[in-house]
Design an enzyme around this catalytic site. Structure first.
Site, mmCIF file in Angstrom:
data_model
loop_
_atom_site.group_PDB
_atom_site.id
_atom_site.type_symbol
_atom_site.label_atom_id
_atom_site.label_comp_id
_atom_site.label_asym_id
_atom_site.label_seq_id
_atom_site.Cartn_x
_atom_site.Cartn_y
_atom_site.Cartn_z
ATOM 1 N N HIS A 160 0.742 -1.073 -0.242
ATOM 2 C CA HIS A 160 0.034 0.041 0.089
ATOM 3 C C HIS A 160 0.755 1.109 0.037
ATOM 4 O O HIS A 160 0.780 1.978 -0.790
ATOM 5 C CB HIS A 160 -1.035 0.013 1.404
ATOM 6 C CG HIS A 160 -1.679 1.230 1.365
ATOM 7 N ND1 HIS A 160 -2.867 1.426 1.170
ATOM 8 C CD2 HIS A 160 -1.337 2.594 1.873
ATOM 9 C CE1 HIS A 160 -3.393 2.613 1.453
ATOM 10 N NE2 HIS A 160 -2.492 3.315 1.927
ATOM 11 N N GLU A 161 1.571 1.410 0.728
ATOM 12 C CA GLU A 161 2.648 2.614 0.990
ATOM 13 C C GLU A 161 3.595 2.693 -0.134
ATOM 14 O O GLU A 161 3.605 3.759 -0.491
ATOM 15 C CB GLU A 161 3.331 2.484 2.307
ATOM 16 C CG GLU A 161 2.536 2.416 3.588
ATOM 17 C CD GLU A 161 1.605 3.854 3.637
ATOM 18 O OE1 GLU A 161 1.957 4.709 2.819
ATOM 19 O OE2 GLU A 161 0.411 3.623 4.134
ATOM 20 N N HIS A 164 1.998 4.366 -3.215
ATOM 21 C CA HIS A 164 1.748 5.629 -3.048
ATOM 22 C C HIS A 164 2.919 6.542 -3.825
ATOM 23 O O HIS A 164 2.816 7.513 -4.539
ATOM 24 C CB HIS A 164 1.652 6.219 -1.308
ATOM 25 C CG HIS A 164 0.416 6.303 -1.130
ATOM 26 N ND1 HIS A 164 -0.760 6.812 -1.673
ATOM 27 C CD2 HIS A 164 -0.114 5.588 0.059
ATOM 28 C CE1 HIS A 164 -1.881 6.840 -0.892
ATOM 29 N NE2 HIS A 164 -1.536 5.959 0.273
ATOM 30 N N GLU A 184 -6.049 6.673 -2.459
ATOM 31 C CA GLU A 184 -6.011 5.371 -1.103
ATOM 32 C C GLU A 184 -6.345 4.036 -1.646
ATOM 33 O O GLU A 184 -5.872 3.228 -1.550
ATOM 34 C CB GLU A 184 -6.893 6.119 -0.213
ATOM 35 C CG GLU A 184 -6.051 7.092 0.865
ATOM 36 C CD GLU A 184 -4.719 6.320 1.445
ATOM 37 O OE1 GLU A 184 -5.004 4.994 1.979
ATOM 38 O OE2 GLU A 184 -3.936 7.233 1.711
ATOM 39 N N HIS A 262 -9.508 8.409 3.469
ATOM 40 C CA HIS A 262 -9.534 7.076 4.094
ATOM 41 C C HIS A 262 -10.783 6.425 4.244
ATOM 42 O O HIS A 262 -11.115 5.048 4.128
ATOM 43 C CB HIS A 262 -8.595 6.809 5.381
ATOM 44 C CG HIS A 262 -7.303 7.266 5.235
ATOM 45 N ND1 HIS A 262 -6.736 8.350 5.498
ATOM 46 C CD2 HIS A 262 -6.288 6.332 4.850
ATOM 47 C CE1 HIS A 262 -5.517 8.240 5.279
ATOM 48 N NE2 HIS A 262 -5.162 7.076 5.187
#
EC number: 3.4.24.-
Length: 352
Positions: A160-161, A164, A184, A262
């Site tokens: 996920h991170e 980004h 997101e 989020h």
């Protein structure tokens, strides 16, 4: 609204819930919330090794939030991890899994397709114990594809991170309101796909959870978010109930959390889950994933304040090129579930 922002995988609304419900952890929750909010307003740090990257280069680092991430490096670069600490070893391994996924599924050299080094910090300062049995903190520095954690480090969160970082370089989606929720969601999607790749799971066998195992023992919940059933990830007296909506008819208008990035990411998350399970097999190789990626790289580059309608149509077209096109289209439609009133409200002030 600036596009280059640091992200936190722990949504601010979870920390605010602890502030109001659990006095013993209030100071820790407040400290972490302030830290997360400071990240959202800061520019990411640049990697000193970014210009001279080797294919598959990665490093795991142990440090504190106040220090530069390269101040104390206890993991290896480009080879086997040399530090026996579990947190650093797991971080290093998950970086390798993420790199392998992007290469094997999409033939991408790292998340930016330019060999961007993958850097992960293990921070020695914790979140409230309700969010992690090992007192971990997550944040990311997306310009250099960096993320931070202390063991355990679920592969969904690492993927996920790091995604980004890819979002910033490729789609440049504004991290605010609907475009931020799509930002997101893209990271949740690829975080889940990294985990499915690692476990060799087909779409029907995956749990579609973001942050599974991150909640402490005794907390009634499965993880931070559920892509298959947004709003059901947790329901606990201390954390409250998962507030994510599952469709556009329940879209949340708010000024908190950069306009609910989020929160409302649950809407495209569920639509992707429904389409992926209709197609079956390994979701990372399916047309619906390619459609979402094309939206991020081409259509959304031109409209960085993109509303949710653009990826919906783009991904539906991708699905229509398969033998199950009609079913994929139906899956997307059931995932979005627009109402006339919500459509008018959600589109006002966005997108164009």
């Amino acid at each position: 609204m600036p596009a280059q922002r640091m992200r936190s995988v722990i949504p601010p609304y979870m920390l605010r819930a602890l502030l109001t419900r659990y006095a013993p952890q209030r100071d820790c929750a407040l400290h972490t919330l302030n830290h997360v909010q400071s990240l959202l307003g800061n520019k990411p740090l640049r990697s000193p090794t970014e210009k001279n990257a080797r294919a598959g280069e990665r490093s795991a680092i142990s440090t504190t939030p106040e220090r530069h991430p390269t101040a104390r490096q206890t993991g290896a670069q480009g080879g086997a991890a040399q530090q026996p600490r579990r947190a650093v070893d797991e971080a290093y391994d998950h970086l390798g899994v993420t790199y392998d996924f992007f290469w094997q599924a999409y033939r991408r050299n790292s998340v930016d397709n330019k060999g961007l080094p993958l850097v992960q910090r293990a921070l020695r300062q914790g979140l409230p114990e309700q969010l992690s049995g090992t007192a971990s903190r997550w944040c990311s520095e997306t310009a250099t594809a960096r993320s931070s954690t202390v063991s355990p480090s679920p592969s969904t969160l690492v993927g996920h991170e790091l995604t980004h970082g890819s979002d910033r370089e490729r789609s440049r989606l504004i991290y605010y309101q609907q475009s931020g929720a799509l930002n997101e969601s893209l990271s949740d999607v690829f975080g889940s796909l990294v985990k499915q790749f690692h476990l060799q799971q087909t779409a029907d066998k995956a749990d579609w959870l973001i942050g599974a195992g991150l909640l402490a023992k005794g907390i009634k919940g499965k993880g931070l978010r559920s892509m298959s059933a947004p709003g059901t990830a947790y329901d606990d007296p201390l954390l409250g109930k998962d507030p994510q909506p599952a469709s556009m008819k329940d879209y949340i208008q708010t000024k908190e959390d950069n306009g609910g990035v989020h929160l409302n990411s649950g809407i495209p998350n569920r639509a992707f889950y429904l389409a992926a399970t209709v197609l079956g097999g390994f979701a990372g190789k399916k047309p619906v994933t390619s459609g979402m990626t094309r939206c991020a790289t081409k259509r959304c580059r031109k409209t960085p304040t993109s509303d949710h309608l653009r990826p919906r149509h783009g991904e539906t077209r991708a699905g229509l090129r398969t033998k199950r096109g009609d079913k994929v289209q139906q899956a997307w439609a059931s995932g979005w579930q627009w109402s006339n009133e919500t459509a008018a409200d959600a589109q006002s002030g966005y997108g164009h």
